[in-house]
Design a protein around this motif. Structure first.
Motif, PDB file in Angstrom:
ATOM      1  N   LYS A 213      -9.358  -1.849  -1.371  1.00  0.00           N
ATOM      2  CA  LYS A 213     -10.369  -0.791  -1.264  1.00  0.00           C
ATOM      3  C   LYS A 213      -9.795   0.486  -0.642  1.00  0.00           C
ATOM      4  O   LYS A 213     -10.139   1.587  -1.059  1.00  0.00           O
ATOM      5  CB  LYS A 213     -11.555  -1.286  -0.444  1.00  0.00           C
ATOM      6  CG  LYS A 213     -12.672  -0.288  -0.341  1.00  0.00           C
ATOM      7  CD  LYS A 213     -14.003  -0.963  -0.228  1.00  0.00           C
ATOM      8  CE  LYS A 213     -15.105   0.055  -0.035  1.00  0.00           C
ATOM      9  NZ  LYS A 213     -15.666   0.516  -1.272  1.00  0.00           N
ATOM     10  N   ALA A 214      -8.915   0.350   0.331  1.00  0.00           N
ATOM     11  CA  ALA A 214      -8.339   1.527   0.986  1.00  0.00           C
ATOM     12  C   ALA A 214      -7.527   2.369  -0.007  1.00  0.00           C
ATOM     13  O   ALA A 214      -7.679   3.589  -0.061  1.00  0.00           O
ATOM     14  CB  ALA A 214      -7.454   1.100   2.153  1.00  0.00           C
ATOM     15  N   CYS A 215      -6.700   1.722  -0.810  1.00  0.00           N
ATOM     16  CA  CYS A 215      -5.889   2.464  -1.787  1.00  0.00           C
ATOM     17  C   CYS A 215      -6.755   3.021  -2.915  1.00  0.00           C
ATOM     18  O   CYS A 215      -6.482   4.097  -3.445  1.00  0.00           O
ATOM     19  CB  CYS A 215      -4.785   1.580  -2.352  1.00  0.00           C
ATOM     20  SG  CYS A 215      -3.452   1.296  -1.169  1.00  0.00           S
ATOM     21  N   SER A 216      -7.800   2.298  -3.268  1.00  0.00           N
ATOM     22  CA  SER A 216      -8.724   2.775  -4.287  1.00  0.00           C
ATOM     23  C   SER A 216      -9.410   4.060  -3.816  1.00  0.00           C
ATOM     24  O   SER A 216      -9.515   5.035  -4.566  1.00  0.00           O
ATOM     25  CB  SER A 216      -9.760   1.697  -4.591  1.00  0.00           C
ATOM     26  OG  SER A 216     -10.654   2.144  -5.565  1.00  0.00           O
ATOM     27  N   THR A 217      -9.839   4.066  -2.574  1.00  0.00           N
ATOM     28  CA  THR A 217     -10.455   5.259  -1.993  1.00  0.00           C
ATOM     29  C   THR A 217      -9.434   6.388  -1.901  1.00  0.00           C
ATOM     30  O   THR A 217      -9.732   7.539  -2.222  1.00  0.00           O
ATOM     31  CB  THR A 217     -11.034   4.944  -0.594  1.00  0.00           C
ATOM     32  OG1 THR A 217     -11.982   3.888  -0.731  1.00  0.00           O
ATOM     33  CG2 THR A 217     -11.696   6.142   0.029  1.00  0.00           C
ATOM     34  N   TYR A 218      -8.224   6.062  -1.467  1.00  0.00           N
ATOM     35  CA  TYR A 218      -7.152   7.055  -1.388  1.00  0.00           C
ATOM     36  C   TYR A 218      -6.911   7.687  -2.762  1.00  0.00           C
ATOM     37  O   TYR A 218      -6.762   8.893  -2.882  1.00  0.00           O
ATOM     38  CB  TYR A 218      -5.865   6.410  -0.869  1.00  0.00           C
ATOM     39  CG  TYR A 218      -4.700   7.367  -0.847  1.00  0.00           C
ATOM     40  CD1 TYR A 218      -4.492   8.192   0.242  1.00  0.00           C
ATOM     41  CD2 TYR A 218      -3.819   7.456  -1.927  1.00  0.00           C
ATOM     42  CE1 TYR A 218      -3.435   9.090   0.270  1.00  0.00           C
ATOM     43  CE2 TYR A 218      -2.767   8.348  -1.907  1.00  0.00           C
ATOM     44  CZ  TYR A 218      -2.575   9.168  -0.819  1.00  0.00           C
ATOM     45  OH  TYR A 218      -1.547  10.060  -0.809  1.00  0.00           O
ATOM     46  N   SER A 219      -6.891   6.855  -3.793  1.00  0.00           N
ATOM     47  CA  SER A 219      -6.651   7.337  -5.152  1.00  0.00           C
ATOM     48  C   SER A 219      -7.726   8.331  -5.585  1.00  0.00           C
ATOM     49  O   SER A 219      -7.426   9.382  -6.163  1.00  0.00           O
ATOM     50  CB  SER A 219      -6.602   6.157  -6.121  1.00  0.00           C
ATOM     51  OG  SER A 219      -6.393   6.601  -7.435  1.00  0.00           O
ATOM     52  N   LYS A 220      -8.987   8.022  -5.300  1.00  0.00           N
ATOM     53  CA  LYS A 220     -10.091   8.918  -5.661  1.00  0.00           C
ATOM     54  C   LYS A 220      -9.990  10.244  -4.915  1.00  0.00           C
ATOM     55  O   LYS A 220     -10.160  11.310  -5.501  1.00  0.00           O
ATOM     56  CB  LYS A 220     -11.432   8.244  -5.378  1.00  0.00           C
ATOM     57  CG  LYS A 220     -11.726   7.091  -6.305  1.00  0.00           C
ATOM     58  CD  LYS A 220     -12.965   6.337  -5.881  1.00  0.00           C
ATOM     59  CE  LYS A 220     -13.116   5.080  -6.729  1.00  0.00           C
ATOM     60  NZ  LYS A 220     -14.192   4.205  -6.234  1.00  0.00           N
ATOM     61  N   HIS A 221      -9.709  10.173  -3.617  1.00  0.00           N
ATOM     62  CA  HIS A 221      -9.593  11.400  -2.825  1.00  0.00           C
ATOM     63  C   HIS A 221      -8.385  12.230  -3.252  1.00  0.00           C
ATOM     64  O   HIS A 221      -8.467  13.454  -3.334  1.00  0.00           O
ATOM     65  CB  HIS A 221      -9.491  11.062  -1.338  1.00  0.00           C
ATOM     66  CG  HIS A 221     -10.772  10.531  -0.773  1.00  0.00           C
ATOM     67  ND1 HIS A 221     -10.861  10.007   0.488  1.00  0.00           N
ATOM     68  CD2 HIS A 221     -12.018  10.417  -1.295  1.00  0.00           C
ATOM     69  CE1 HIS A 221     -12.095   9.622   0.725  1.00  0.00           C
ATOM     70  NE2 HIS A 221     -12.819   9.845  -0.350  1.00  0.00           N
TER      71      HIS A 221
ATOM     72  N   CYS B 124       0.835  -1.205   0.000  1.00  0.00           N
ATOM     73  CA  CYS B 124       0.000   0.000   0.000  1.00  0.00           C
ATOM     74  C   CYS B 124       0.871   1.258   0.000  1.00  0.00           C
ATOM     75  O   CYS B 124       0.538   2.261  -0.630  1.00  0.00           O
ATOM     76  CB  CYS B 124      -0.949  -0.007   1.187  1.00  0.00           C
ATOM     77  SG  CYS B 124      -2.239  -1.262   1.061  1.00  0.00           S
TER      78      CYS B 124
ATOM     79  N   THR C  79       0.499   4.094  -2.867  1.00  0.00           N
ATOM     80  CA  THR C  79       0.196   5.511  -2.649  1.00  0.00           C
ATOM     81  C   THR C  79       1.274   6.407  -3.247  1.00  0.00           C
ATOM     82  O   THR C  79       0.977   7.479  -3.768  1.00  0.00           O
ATOM     83  CB  THR C  79       0.004   5.821  -1.149  1.00  0.00           C
ATOM     84  OG1 THR C  79       1.161   5.420  -0.427  1.00  0.00           O
ATOM     85  CG2 THR C  79      -1.224   5.143  -0.607  1.00  0.00           C
TER      86      THR C  79
END
Length: 81
Positions: free
Chosen positions: A39-47, A8, A12
């Motif tokens: 899912k955590a990195c996917s959310t991080y990517s969107k934000h 992760c 990032t």
């Protein structure tokens, strides 16, 4: 899966680098697969993308109208005196 596995932390880093510059095809594939399963990195990517776009718009706005911003600031300072 060892060759396609990213931590992760590395994911990032690649997400942030991708916003500023191009990443290699190999790293892009690794990141793509990591984002599918994490899912955590996917959310991080969107934000991160939202923040990057907002900052980009903000700085472009400042660059386009620097005199207006300076004039408004001068007026505020004078009115406070």
């Amino acid at each position: 899966m060892g060759k396609l596995h990213l931590t992760c932390k590395k994911a990032t880093e690649l997400i942030e680098r991708k916003h500023l510059d191009k990443i290699s095809f190999k790293n892009g594939i690794k990141l793509y697969f990591h984002l599918i399963i994490c899912k955590a990195c996917s959310t991080y990517s969107k934000h991160s993308l939202l923040i990057h776009k907002a900052l980009e718009r903000r700085f472009k706005k400042d660059v386009k109208q620097p005199e207006k911003s300076n004039d408004k600031l001068k007026e505020k300072i004078i009115s406070k005196l």
